[in-house]
Design a protein around this motif. Structure first.
Motif, PDB file in Angstrom:
ATOM      1  N   CYS A 171      15.380  54.932 -81.453  1.00  0.00           N
ATOM      2  CA  CYS A 171      14.444  53.871 -80.590  1.00  0.00           C
ATOM      3  C   CYS A 171      13.400  54.759 -80.084  1.00  0.00           C
ATOM      4  CB  CYS A 171      15.462  53.759 -79.469  1.00  0.00           C
ATOM      5  SG  CYS A 171      16.814  52.510 -79.688  1.00  0.00           S
ATOM      6  N   ASN A 172      13.483  56.137 -79.654  1.00  0.00           N
ATOM      7  CA  ASN A 172      12.131  56.715 -79.414  1.00  0.00           C
ATOM      8  C   ASN A 172      10.905  56.655 -80.293  1.00  0.00           C
ATOM      9  OD1 ASN A 172      13.190  57.392 -76.866  1.00  0.00           O
ATOM     10  ND2 ASN A 172      14.179  59.305 -77.408  1.00  0.00           N
ATOM     11  N   LEU A 173      11.619  56.822 -81.788  1.00  0.00           N
ATOM     12  CA  LEU A 173      10.423  56.633 -82.619  1.00  0.00           C
ATOM     13  C   LEU A 173       9.815  55.237 -82.988  1.00  0.00           C
ATOM     14  CD1 LEU A 173      12.369  58.983 -85.346  1.00  0.00           C
ATOM     15  CD2 LEU A 173      10.233  59.426 -84.312  1.00  0.00           C
ATOM     16  N   GLN A 174      11.008  54.376 -82.676  1.00  0.00           N
ATOM     17  CA  GLN A 174      10.432  52.869 -82.963  1.00  0.00           C
ATOM     18  C   GLN A 174       9.614  52.586 -81.759  1.00  0.00           C
ATOM     19  OE1 GLN A 174      10.949  51.355 -85.794  1.00  0.00           O
ATOM     20  NE2 GLN A 174      11.663  53.231 -86.546  1.00  0.00           N
ATOM     21  N   PHE A 175       9.720  53.095 -80.585  1.00  0.00           N
ATOM     22  CA  PHE A 175       9.118  52.391 -79.442  1.00  0.00           C
ATOM     23  C   PHE A 175       7.877  53.231 -79.192  1.00  0.00           C
ATOM     24  CE2 PHE A 175      13.100  50.230 -78.754  1.00  0.00           C
ATOM     25  CZ  PHE A 175      12.557  48.794 -78.730  1.00  0.00           C
ATOM     26  N   ALA A 176       7.743  54.351 -80.027  1.00  0.00           N
ATOM     27  CA  ALA A 176       6.489  55.354 -79.532  1.00  0.00           C
ATOM     28  C   ALA A 176       5.046  54.232 -79.470  1.00  0.00           C
ATOM     29  CB  ALA A 176       6.120  56.384 -80.657  1.00  0.00           C
ATOM     30  N   PHE A 177       4.894  53.597 -80.591  1.00  0.00           N
ATOM     31  CA  PHE A 177       3.613  52.734 -80.397  1.00  0.00           C
ATOM     32  C   PHE A 177       3.570  51.866 -79.223  1.00  0.00           C
ATOM     33  CE2 PHE A 177       1.797  48.622 -81.637  1.00  0.00           C
ATOM     34  CZ  PHE A 177       0.507  48.946 -81.705  1.00  0.00           C
ATOM     35  N   TYR A 178       4.801  51.290 -78.975  1.00  0.00           N
ATOM     36  CA  TYR A 178       4.789  50.214 -77.908  1.00  0.00           C
ATOM     37  C   TYR A 178       4.380  50.820 -76.702  1.00  0.00           C
ATOM     38  CZ  TYR A 178       6.583  46.730 -74.592  1.00  0.00           C
ATOM     39  OH  TYR A 178       6.854  45.809 -73.418  1.00  0.00           O
ATOM     40  N   ARG A 179       5.129  52.084 -76.234  1.00  0.00           N
ATOM     41  CA  ARG A 179       4.855  52.503 -74.914  1.00  0.00           C
ATOM     42  C   ARG A 179       3.610  53.132 -75.064  1.00  0.00           C
ATOM     43  NH1 ARG A 179       9.650  55.094 -72.747  1.00  0.00           N
ATOM     44  NH2 ARG A 179      11.528  55.074 -73.959  1.00  0.00           N
ATOM     45  N   HIS A 180       2.763  53.596 -75.810  1.00  0.00           N
ATOM     46  CA  HIS A 180       1.336  53.811 -75.731  1.00  0.00           C
ATOM     47  C   HIS A 180       0.507  52.762 -75.893  1.00  0.00           C
ATOM     48  CE1 HIS A 180      -2.265  55.857 -76.534  1.00  0.00           C
ATOM     49  NE2 HIS A 180      -2.588  55.072 -77.594  1.00  0.00           N
ATOM     50  N   THR A 181       0.717  51.588 -76.453  1.00  0.00           N
ATOM     51  CA  THR A 181      -0.233  50.478 -76.668  1.00  0.00           C
ATOM     52  C   THR A 181      -0.209  49.665 -75.448  1.00  0.00           C
ATOM     53  OG1 THR A 181      -0.466  50.837 -79.064  1.00  0.00           O
ATOM     54  CG2 THR A 181      -1.204  48.658 -78.047  1.00  0.00           C
ATOM     55  N   PHE A 182       1.159  49.451 -75.023  1.00  0.00           N
ATOM     56  CA  PHE A 182       1.307  48.319 -73.834  1.00  0.00           C
ATOM     57  C   PHE A 182       1.507  49.265 -72.544  1.00  0.00           C
ATOM     58  CE2 PHE A 182       2.390  45.982 -77.780  1.00  0.00           C
ATOM     59  CZ  PHE A 182       2.074  44.651 -77.450  1.00  0.00           C
ATOM     60  N   GLN A 183       1.225  50.405 -72.266  1.00  0.00           N
ATOM     61  CA  GLN A 183       1.280  51.131 -71.045  1.00  0.00           C
ATOM     62  C   GLN A 183       0.200  50.293 -70.280  1.00  0.00           C
ATOM     63  OE1 GLN A 183      -0.243  55.012 -70.917  1.00  0.00           O
ATOM     64  NE2 GLN A 183      -1.021  54.795 -73.005  1.00  0.00           N
ATOM     65  N   PRO A 184       0.585  50.313 -68.942  1.00  0.00           N
ATOM     66  CA  PRO A 184      -0.276  49.569 -67.877  1.00  0.00           C
ATOM     67  C   PRO A 184      -1.885  49.758 -68.210  1.00  0.00           C
ATOM     68  CG  PRO A 184       1.521  50.248 -66.723  1.00  0.00           C
ATOM     69  CD  PRO A 184       1.672  50.940 -68.190  1.00  0.00           C
ATOM     70  N   TYR A 185      -2.264  50.835 -68.645  1.00  0.00           N
ATOM     71  CA  TYR A 185      -3.639  51.175 -68.835  1.00  0.00           C
ATOM     72  C   TYR A 185      -4.047  51.000 -70.342  1.00  0.00           C
ATOM     73  CZ  TYR A 185      -3.038  52.537 -63.822  1.00  0.00           C
ATOM     74  OH  TYR A 185      -2.585  52.679 -62.718  1.00  0.00           O
ATOM     75  N   GLY A 186      -3.048  50.584 -71.053  1.00  0.00           N
ATOM     76  CA  GLY A 186      -3.376  50.692 -72.614  1.00  0.00           C
ATOM     77  C   GLY A 186      -4.187  49.473 -72.868  1.00  0.00           C
ATOM     78  N   GLU A 187      -4.569  49.248 -74.195  1.00  0.00           N
ATOM     79  CA  GLU A 187      -5.423  48.140 -74.774  1.00  0.00           C
ATOM     80  C   GLU A 187      -4.612  46.736 -74.664  1.00  0.00           C
ATOM     81  OE1 GLU A 187      -5.106  47.676 -79.381  1.00  0.00           O
ATOM     82  OE2 GLU A 187      -5.078  49.724 -78.771  1.00  0.00           O
TER      83      GLU A 187
END
Length: 273
Positions: A124-140
């Motif tokens: 799950c950590n591997l699959q959600f690495a992109f999501y955590r980064h891109t959709f973080q509150p200050y992400g794109e």
């Protein structure tokens, strides 16, 4: 007998013959239980230590293979838009690797629930690495008005899972449900932070909030229908998935589960009050 089994298990671990190792592990575990009464005898202690060492090596080999496949499949390596992050491909995902990882999962079950939970957390950590980064509150894609993109991303990610990993992980592990629960936990934290920051700054637009809330409620209903009974079992306070792999724990008692159906996902996804 135990000595011979330990030697065979070691050879299977080194050659990554996971399916065979899984079958032999069951026998070794039973033999270990039989010889437990003889602890303190040098030969028995030596074999016990050897079994523990081989189990550790087997676990390491399995996680290396999972990492090799999954790091090439992380979201975002093939798309330019946040919502397309699940459309990805990577090296090591050929039929041979997939078959080997399916065998590895059988060995993981034999290694015990703790290793199974560890593998699922890692996956799950591997699959959600992109999501955590891109959709973080200050992400794109972290703005409240882009909330719907979050749910689109998960749908695509689950679709990729079905296409690529459905034959790898045992159905009893309920991996899509685990991923949905993990997604909801991450999303709740993100949305709460977004709303808190909005209160400190510019005025929250009612139309944006209404849209986000509507899409979230639609998503909750969708996840409820797809994973309600499983999520009620899987989502626990400490974040572990204690029922995974225990198929009998996911069946029966439907009347008692009806009241709890979907609560875990609803609590996770409803970041907006």
């Amino acid at each position: 007998m135990l000595s011979s089994a330990v030697q065979q298990l070691g050879a299977m671990s080194e050659s990554k013959r996971y399916r065979e190792a899984a079958h032999l592990l069951g026998a070794v575990n039973q033999l270990e239980g039989h010889f437990a009464a003889y602890a303190g005898i040098p030969k028995v202690d030596e074999l016990t230590e050897a079994v523990a060492r081989i189990k550790g090596d087997l676990r390491r080999h399995i996680f290396d293979d999972v990492n090799r496949l999954s790091t090439g499949d992380q979201a975002g390596k093939g798309g330019d838009e946040a919502g397309k992050g699940a459309d990805h491909g990577g090296p090591g995902a050929g039929p041979g690797s997939i078959d080997q990882l399916a065998d590895a999962c059988a060995a993981v079950d034999a290694l015990g629930a703790g290793v199974r939970r560890e593998m699922l957390a890692w996956f799950c950590n591997l699959q959600f690495a992109f999501y955590r980064h891109t959709f973080q509150p200050y992400g794109e894609a972290g703005a409240l008005e882009k909330t719907e993109l979050r749910y689109t991303w998960l749908r695509r990610t689950l679709k990729v899972y079905q296409e690529r990993y459905a034959n790898v992980f045992p159905a009893a592990w309920c991996v899509p449900c685990v991923m949905a629960v993990e997604f909801c936990k991450i999303t709740r934290v993100h949305l709460e932070e977004i709303l808190q920051e909005t209160k400190k700054g510019e005025q929250l637009q009612v139309a944006v909030l209404t849209q986000a809330l509507t899409k979230t409620m639609d998503f909750e209903s969708e996840m409820h229908d797809a994973f309600g009974p499983q999520a009620a079992r899987i989502a626990t306070a400490d974040g572990h998935w204690q029922a995974l792999g225990e198929s009998d724990a996911l069946e029966g008692e439907e009347e008692e589960e009806e009241a709890a159906r979907g609560d875990a996902l609803a609590a996770g996804a409803a970041g907006a009050p």
